[in-house]
Design a protein around this motif. Structure first.
Motif, mmCIF file in Angstrom:
data_model
loop_
_atom_site.group_PDB
_atom_site.id
_atom_site.type_symbol
_atom_site.label_atom_id
_atom_site.label_comp_id
_atom_site.label_asym_id
_atom_site.label_seq_id
_atom_site.Cartn_x
_atom_site.Cartn_y
_atom_site.Cartn_z
ATOM 1 N N VAL A 269 0.813 -1.206 0.000
ATOM 2 C CA VAL A 269 0.000 0.000 0.000
ATOM 3 C C VAL A 269 0.847 1.257 0.000
ATOM 4 N N LYS A 270 0.256 2.311 -0.536
ATOM 5 C CA LYS A 270 0.971 3.571 -0.511
ATOM 6 C C LYS A 270 0.476 4.393 0.661
ATOM 7 N N LEU A 271 1.226 5.478 0.910
ATOM 8 C CA LEU A 271 0.942 6.291 2.100
ATOM 9 C C LEU A 271 -0.508 6.695 2.323
ATOM 10 N N LEU A 291 -14.850 6.957 -3.686
ATOM 11 C CA LEU A 291 -15.261 7.856 -4.774
ATOM 12 C C LEU A 291 -14.026 8.327 -5.537
ATOM 13 N N GLY A 292 -14.013 8.128 -6.852
ATOM 14 C CA GLY A 292 -12.803 8.370 -7.639
ATOM 15 C C GLY A 292 -11.825 7.249 -7.339
ATOM 16 N N CYS A 293 -12.314 6.014 -7.451
ATOM 17 C CA CYS A 293 -11.527 4.847 -7.003
ATOM 18 C C CYS A 293 -10.352 4.568 -7.923
ATOM 19 N N GLY A 294 -10.358 5.121 -9.162
ATOM 20 C CA GLY A 294 -9.254 4.890 -10.092
ATOM 21 C C GLY A 294 -9.062 3.395 -10.325
ATOM 22 N N PRO A 295 -7.806 2.970 -10.445
ATOM 23 C CA PRO A 295 -7.577 1.545 -10.731
ATOM 24 C C PRO A 295 -7.747 0.630 -9.525
ATOM 25 N N ALA A 314 -16.498 4.050 -7.240
ATOM 26 C CA ALA A 314 -17.121 4.883 -8.273
ATOM 27 C C ALA A 314 -16.042 5.716 -8.949
ATOM 28 N N ASP A 315 -16.131 5.809 -10.257
ATOM 29 C CA ASP A 315 -15.192 6.663 -10.989
ATOM 30 C C ASP A 315 -15.846 7.094 -12.282
ATOM 31 N N VAL A 316 -15.388 8.243 -12.784
ATOM 32 C CA VAL A 316 -15.951 8.735 -14.034
ATOM 33 C C VAL A 316 -15.287 8.012 -15.213
ATOM 34 N N SER A 317 -14.100 7.455 -14.975
ATOM 35 C CA SER A 317 -13.339 6.863 -16.078
ATOM 36 C C SER A 317 -13.624 5.371 -16.220
ATOM 37 N N SER A 318 -14.184 4.997 -17.387
ATOM 38 C CA SER A 318 -14.502 3.586 -17.572
ATOM 39 C C SER A 318 -13.218 2.781 -17.731
ATOM 40 N N ALA A 319 -12.170 3.418 -18.260
ATOM 41 C CA ALA A 319 -10.886 2.705 -18.408
ATOM 42 C C ALA A 319 -10.358 2.314 -17.028
ATOM 43 N N SER A 320 -10.417 3.261 -16.074
ATOM 44 C CA SER A 320 -9.945 2.950 -14.724
ATOM 45 C C SER A 320 -10.771 1.843 -14.099
ATOM 46 N N LEU A 321 -12.087 1.913 -14.327
ATOM 47 C CA LEU A 321 -12.954 0.888 -13.738
ATOM 48 C C LEU A 321 -12.632 -0.496 -14.301
ATOM 49 N N ALA A 347 -20.158 10.467 -12.134
ATOM 50 C CA ALA A 347 -19.424 11.736 -12.064
ATOM 51 C C ALA A 347 -19.745 12.373 -10.725
ATOM 52 N N LEU A 348 -18.713 12.707 -9.991
ATOM 53 C CA LEU A 348 -18.924 13.125 -8.595
ATOM 54 C C LEU A 348 -19.481 14.525 -8.449
ATOM 55 N N THR A 349 -19.647 15.210 -9.578
ATOM 56 C CA THR A 349 -20.205 16.551 -9.501
ATOM 57 C C THR A 349 -21.723 16.522 -9.725
ATOM 58 N N TYR A 350 -22.273 15.309 -9.889
ATOM 59 C CA TYR A 350 -23.719 15.178 -10.064
ATOM 60 C C TYR A 350 -24.327 14.327 -8.960
ATOM 61 N N LEU A 363 -12.505 9.998 -0.511
ATOM 62 C CA LEU A 363 -12.045 10.660 -1.737
ATOM 63 C C LEU A 363 -10.530 10.742 -1.617
ATOM 64 N N MET A 364 -9.864 9.705 -2.097
ATOM 65 C CA MET A 364 -8.421 9.621 -1.905
ATOM 66 C C MET A 364 -7.707 10.168 -3.131
ATOM 67 N N GLU A 365 -7.011 11.281 -2.938
ATOM 68 C CA GLU A 365 -6.252 11.923 -4.025
ATOM 69 C C GLU A 365 -7.158 12.151 -5.249
ATOM 70 N N VAL A 366 -8.334 12.716 -4.992
ATOM 71 C CA VAL A 366 -9.302 12.919 -6.069
ATOM 72 C C VAL A 366 -9.619 14.393 -6.307
ATOM 73 N N ILE A 367 -9.822 15.158 -5.229
ATOM 74 C CA ILE A 367 -10.358 16.514 -5.433
ATOM 75 C C ILE A 367 -9.438 17.364 -6.312
ATOM 76 N N GLU A 368 -8.126 17.120 -6.227
ATOM 77 C CA GLU A 368 -7.185 17.932 -7.020
ATOM 78 C C GLU A 368 -7.289 17.647 -8.515
ATOM 79 N N HIS A 369 -8.076 16.610 -8.886
ATOM 80 C CA HIS A 369 -8.277 16.310 -10.304
ATOM 81 C C HIS A 369 -9.460 17.091 -10.885
ATOM 82 N N LEU A 370 -10.176 17.819 -10.048
ATOM 83 C CA LEU A 370 -11.316 18.605 -10.543
ATOM 84 C C LEU A 370 -10.941 20.081 -10.599
ATOM 85 N N ASP A 371 -11.496 20.778 -11.568
ATOM 86 C CA ASP A 371 -11.289 22.223 -11.585
ATOM 87 C C ASP A 371 -11.866 22.799 -10.301
HETATM 88 N N1 SAH Z 1 -8.429 7.213 -5.472
HETATM 89 C C1 SAH Z 1 -7.510 6.597 -6.398
HETATM 90 C C2 SAH Z 1 -7.374 7.352 -7.732
HETATM 91 C C3 SAH Z 1 -6.909 8.775 -7.644
HETATM 92 S S1 SAH Z 1 -6.702 9.498 -9.244
HETATM 93 C C4 SAH Z 1 -6.168 6.429 -5.746
HETATM 94 O O1 SAH Z 1 -5.821 7.182 -4.846
HETATM 95 O O2 SAH Z 1 -5.410 5.558 -6.183
HETATM 96 C C5 SAH Z 1 -8.183 10.461 -9.365
HETATM 97 C C6 SAH Z 1 -9.365 9.691 -9.868
HETATM 98 O O3 SAH Z 1 -10.488 10.548 -9.801
HETATM 99 C C7 SAH Z 1 -9.249 9.240 -11.311
HETATM 100 O O4 SAH Z 1 -9.486 7.869 -11.384
HETATM 101 C C8 SAH Z 1 -10.311 10.043 -12.026
HETATM 102 O O5 SAH Z 1 -10.912 9.334 -13.087
HETATM 103 C C9 SAH Z 1 -11.301 10.331 -10.925
HETATM 104 N N2 SAH Z 1 -12.101 11.527 -11.182
HETATM 105 C C10 SAH Z 1 -11.669 12.744 -11.527
HETATM 106 N N3 SAH Z 1 -12.711 13.594 -11.649
HETATM 107 C C11 SAH Z 1 -13.833 12.883 -11.385
HETATM 108 C C12 SAH Z 1 -15.228 13.179 -11.364
HETATM 109 N N4 SAH Z 1 -15.674 14.398 -11.645
HETATM 110 N N5 SAH Z 1 -16.071 12.198 -11.045
HETATM 111 C C13 SAH Z 1 -15.630 10.945 -10.756
HETATM 112 N N6 SAH Z 1 -14.333 10.613 -10.757
HETATM 113 C C14 SAH Z 1 -13.437 11.547 -11.077
#
Ligand code: SAH
Length: 466
Positions: A269-271, A291-295, A314-321, A347-350, A363-371
């Protein structure tokens, strides 16, 4: 930095079709490292050579991007260095962009040639090579290349000064073009052993993709993996584990036996994962959302722990899922285990009713991926609509970036990060959200705390106010 690829395949000019670069038309392409120029020094039916030159501007690379404070530790090394001359990870980035479809083994005009092993000669000028000529041999020879690595003298006018740590590399062999490009894509940065950008979890995916078909069986795959992932041990271990899993999968054909969960090997596991797991355990949650589970890094951990009886990724990216689904081996889980987990595209904004009624949301390392302007929508959807008793949020601490060597010129830790916050910014956000939605918020450092800049990552632990 210069790379040339030649072939004597007949007609040799087919190389242009495979690379989707016309021999008569020199091109330039902007890449993160600088301008990449592609042209053909020779293009006859008997022999054809393509050249890729990356023109790096080290001053531009060192410049902070828009909205980013310039790092206060001025260091000459950021401006005066070998980047303009040496074949580094920047060349690899350019290679990935300029020859994208050829790397994937796709060709619209010559599909039949993609699977043909072509006679190839590859030259790389000034390749930094950590560990010396021996390492170059170790890396390329097992892949079927005849290797010549000639050390470059420090200064030809002063032979007494001896050789530099750079070599001129020449590879000859018969390989499919895509294979050759993927070898370079992975092994050039391995030789450089200094990635010029922050290396994150998705570099593991990139490595496994580019290494498909050859890395798992390579005699020095550990060295390659460790160096490619910039010596981040946890990432290297996760990559090796996945390589192993991939080769196991090839070997096992029949149904897997039932595995006792406690015997299942714990993924590394990572930090942030560790910190999140600790906070979740403390919350007493049994039904959790990632939420934003990524891979699926966290999902793997949650599945290995019986206290979590219902888990939703849950994730918006089907590739990650899809990657998460593969890593979790969902298709092979015994029914009872399969019933504990769901993956949903969302999509976590809906507002999403499927995410209502759980004990905790991560929400692990997720919020910084949104504007940043989209954050209030996420707050409404997660804290307001889904409204679990516990919410756990982690995000990088931007103050810590000065401690990452090689990050200064790339500014944020990840290409896809829209922002990174200071400790004060994160604390202010958490306090405001807690106030607005009726939670209590506590901030925790994640990782070792540096007295000046704090910890690498930060965690906010929200509990619904009593
Ligand atoms: N939580 C995981 C992945 C972090 S990367 C981990 O820590 O390993 C950020 C993830 O957030 C990506 O998989 C990306 O697809 C997802 N993401 C970004 N914006 C999103 C949104 N609006 N709704 C849902 N998922 C989102």
């Amino acid at each position: 930095m210069l790379l040339t690829i030649s072939t004597t395949h007949s007609p040799a000019t087919d190389l242009g079709f495979l690379l989707v670069k016309h021999p008569d038309r020199p091109q330039s392409v902007e890449t993160t490292g600088g301008t990449a120029y592609v042209w053909y020094p020779e293009a006859t039916p008997a022999r054809c050579t393509v050249a890729l030159l990356l023109d790096v501007d080290p001053v531009e690379l060192a410049r902070p991007s828009k909205g980013q404070r310039s790092p206060d530790n001025f260091s000459l090394g950021r401006y005066v260095n070998d980047r303009p001359y040496a074949a580094s990870s920047l060349l690899t980035v350019a290679l990935g962009k300029v020859f994208r479809s050829a790397l994937k083994g796709a060709s619209r005009d010559r599909p039949e040639l993609v699977d043909v092993a072509l006679p190839l000669e590859i030259e790389v000028s000034a390749l930094p090579c950590r560990g010396g000529v021996k390492v170059v041999e170790q890396l390329f020879a097992p892949l079927g290349w005849a290797v010549t690595a000639t050390p470059v003298p420090l200064d030809p006018a002063f032979p007494d000064w001896g050789d530099s740590r750079y070599v001129q590399l020449r590879l000859t062999g018969r390989r499919k073009l895509a294979e050759a490009l993927n070898h370079l894509y992975v092994l050039l940065p391995v030789l450089d052993d200094a990635k010029h950008y922050w290396v994150s979890e998705d570099e593991v995916d990139k490595l496994l993709r580019a290494g498909e078909g050859w890395l798992a069986g390579h005699p020095v795959k550990e060295l390659i993996t460790r160096r490619y992932l910039a010596n981040r041990r946890s990432l290297a271990l996760s990559a090796l584990e996945r390589l192993q899993a991939a080769s196991d999968e090839l070997e096992t054909t029949d149904e897997p036996e039932e595995v006792d969960e406690s015997e299942r090997k714990k993924p590394l596991v990572k930090l942030p994962t560790e910190a999140v797991l600790a906070a979740l355990a403390e919350s007493g949650a049994a039904r959790v959302l990632d939420l934003g589970c990524g891979p699926g890094t966290l999902l793997l951990e949650l599945m290995a722990d019986r206290r979590y009886i219902e888990i939703v990724g849950a994730d918006v990216s089907s590739a990650s899922l899809r990657i998460a689904e593969r890593r979790l081996k969902l298709d092979r889980l015994p029914e009872r285990q399969r019933g504990r987990i769901k993956l949903v595209q969302s999509a976590l904004t809906y507002h999403d009713d499927r995410l209502k009624g759980y004990d905790a949301a991560v929400l692990m390392e997720v919020i910084e991926h949104l504007d940043e302007v989209r954050l209030p929508a996420l707050e409404r959807a997660v804290f307001g609509h889904a409204n679990p008793a516990t919410v756990i949020v982690t995000t990088p601490n931007v103050e810590y970036n000065v401690r990452y060597e090689g990050l200064a010129h790339e500014h944020l830790r990840h290409d896809d990060h829209r922002f990174e916050w200071t400790r004060a910014q994160f604390a202010a956000w958490a306090a405001r959200v807690a106030e607005a939605y009726g939670y209590d918020a506590h901030i925790r450092p994640v990782g070792d705390v540096d007295p000046e800049v704090g910890s690498p990552t930060q965690l906010a632990f929200f509990r619904k106010a009593a």
